[in-house]
Structures are given as C-alpha cells and as structure tokens.
Scaffold this active site. Sequence first.
Site, PDB file in Angstrom:
ATOM      1  N   GLY A 164       0.692  -1.417   0.057  1.00 37.74           N
ATOM      2  CA  GLY A 164       0.193   0.065  -0.078  1.00 37.74           C
ATOM      3  C   GLY A 164       0.855   1.216  -0.037  1.00 37.74           C
ATOM      4  O   GLY A 164       0.569   2.075  -0.826  1.00 37.74           O
ATOM      5  N   TYR A 165       1.767   1.275   0.925  1.00 38.02           N
ATOM      6  CA  TYR A 165       2.731   2.632   1.026  1.00 38.02           C
ATOM      7  C   TYR A 165       3.633   2.777  -0.235  1.00 38.02           C
ATOM      8  O   TYR A 165       3.526   3.747  -0.961  1.00 38.02           O
ATOM      9  CB  TYR A 165       3.395   2.307   2.125  1.00 38.02           C
ATOM     10  CG  TYR A 165       4.448   3.617   2.557  1.00 38.02           C
ATOM     11  CD1 TYR A 165       3.639   4.894   2.877  1.00 38.02           C
ATOM     12  CD2 TYR A 165       5.868   3.644   2.305  1.00 38.02           C
ATOM     13  CE1 TYR A 165       4.552   5.691   3.223  1.00 38.02           C
ATOM     14  CE2 TYR A 165       6.676   4.595   2.501  1.00 38.02           C
ATOM     15  CZ  TYR A 165       5.901   5.932   3.004  1.00 38.02           C
ATOM     16  OH  TYR A 165       6.813   6.937   3.180  1.00 38.02           O
ATOM     17  N   ASN A 166       4.363   1.688  -0.620  1.00 37.21           N
ATOM     18  CA  ASN A 166       5.196   1.639  -1.647  1.00 37.21           C
ATOM     19  C   ASN A 166       4.574   1.945  -3.023  1.00 37.21           C
ATOM     20  O   ASN A 166       4.920   2.859  -3.838  1.00 37.21           O
ATOM     21  CB  ASN A 166       5.943   0.299  -1.944  1.00 37.21           C
ATOM     22  CG  ASN A 166       6.551  -0.191  -0.768  1.00 37.21           C
ATOM     23  OD1 ASN A 166       6.680   0.662   0.225  1.00 37.21           O
ATOM     24  ND2 ASN A 166       7.623  -1.015  -1.033  1.00 37.21           N
TER      25      ASN A 166
END
Length: 242
Positions: A164-166
């Site tokens: 999600g973050y990447n």
Amino acid sequence: MNTNKIALVTGANKGIGNEIARQLGAAGFTVLIGSRDAERGAVAAKELVAEGLDAVALPLEVTSPESVAAAVSTVADAYGRLDVLVNNAAIIPAGDGPVSEVTGDVLRSAFETNVIGLVGVTQAFLPLLRRAEQARVVNLSTSLASFEQVGDPESRLSTVLTLGYNSSKAAVNMVTVMLANELRGTGILVNAADPGKCATDMGGWSTERTPAQGAAVAVGLATLGVDGPTGHVYAEEGRLPW
C-alpha cells in the site's frame, strides 16, 4: 500586511512535517501548520512561535473535501496567495503487507490519503499557488517508490513488503511528473523529496538519522531559485533513479 512568503505543510504537527515547517519558518516564511487534529496543530504552532517563528495552525484533513475547502478559504482570506505547498501528510496503513496478503481495504486506505488526498489538496490550492510570483510544490516520496531500487534483489529495499505504502508513493511520483509537465512555463516548480529513514513515528526510532536531516531535502526544493529543476525526485544524495 504580511510580506513573508506563505508556506503550507500538511501533516505538520509532528515528525518530518513539523521539522519542514520549522526550517521554512527559520528561512523567513510564514508557515501554516496543516493538521487533521486541530488541537495538536495549535500546540505545534505555539511551539514554533515560542521559537520566534511565524507559525499559524490550519485544521486540514486531506481526505475530507469539506476540510480542504475550508482551509483554502482561510488561506485566501488571510493571505490571498500561497507560495509553497508541501504535501507531507501520509500513512502506512495498519495491515500493510506483501502482495499475496494485503487486503483491498488496506490498499484503498493508503491511496485515499497518500494519493487522492494529495491530489485533492493540490488541486484546491492551485489557484492560490498561481497567484504567487514563483510558487513551489513539494510532494513527500520515498526510495521505496523507486522501481530500480526496490527491483534490485541485493537492495534492503527489496525486503520491505508494504504494498500500500510503496505503490501509493510510486503514484505520487507520477503525480509529481505530470503536474510539473502541466505547469511548465508558469513559474511553478513541482518536485518530490525522499527524506530517507528518520527517527519518527512512521520511520521508527531505531535510526540515528534525525527529522531535521530528512526535512532538509524538502526545504531545499521548496526554496529553489527560478532556474531550479522540476518534475524529479530528490534525496539527500541527489536525484533518485526511477
């Protein structure tokens, strides 16, 4: 009448965002402390004022169009323009993990704040940025959004399994490039900053690298001269590979 340049930093009540605001304040800016928690934002602004800086709390929840609209109205009424927008607010959602395990809800949460919220804030403040003489937009990114670095099996970054973050930060890089292209010739420069791993709630506290060190990259991009670059991602060591 306030003759300072005006800078808004989202998510500025703590961590790297707070340090970006501090350094911009020290450079002579009036800094608007964007914070979804109005009370924490007020405390952060008061602390900077106590240091002799010109800081003002600005309630701002980037995922709420109503909150964003209210913030734009406040800035327009008080200053009439915005010289610098630093899109710092971001999350690593609870439950973020590898592709084989991460849920749709976790992915939606990451993109809602890190991409959709960032784009919404930028769109809303763009008219005020256009009123400035030489505005700057800085989006906070990460080396974890670099295809080259994460794709290298020898790199530590290849072992960080937070889809999600990447992936949302990779999208931020594309937003940065596309907005820079759209605004070429207007005097508005748009770049992204990788602060690196710093001792913060998000980055963890096991590193000796300070928020002040991480903030310096974004502050440098926020204060670029007229001939500065646009449409790139920078870290402490220079321009990042894609």
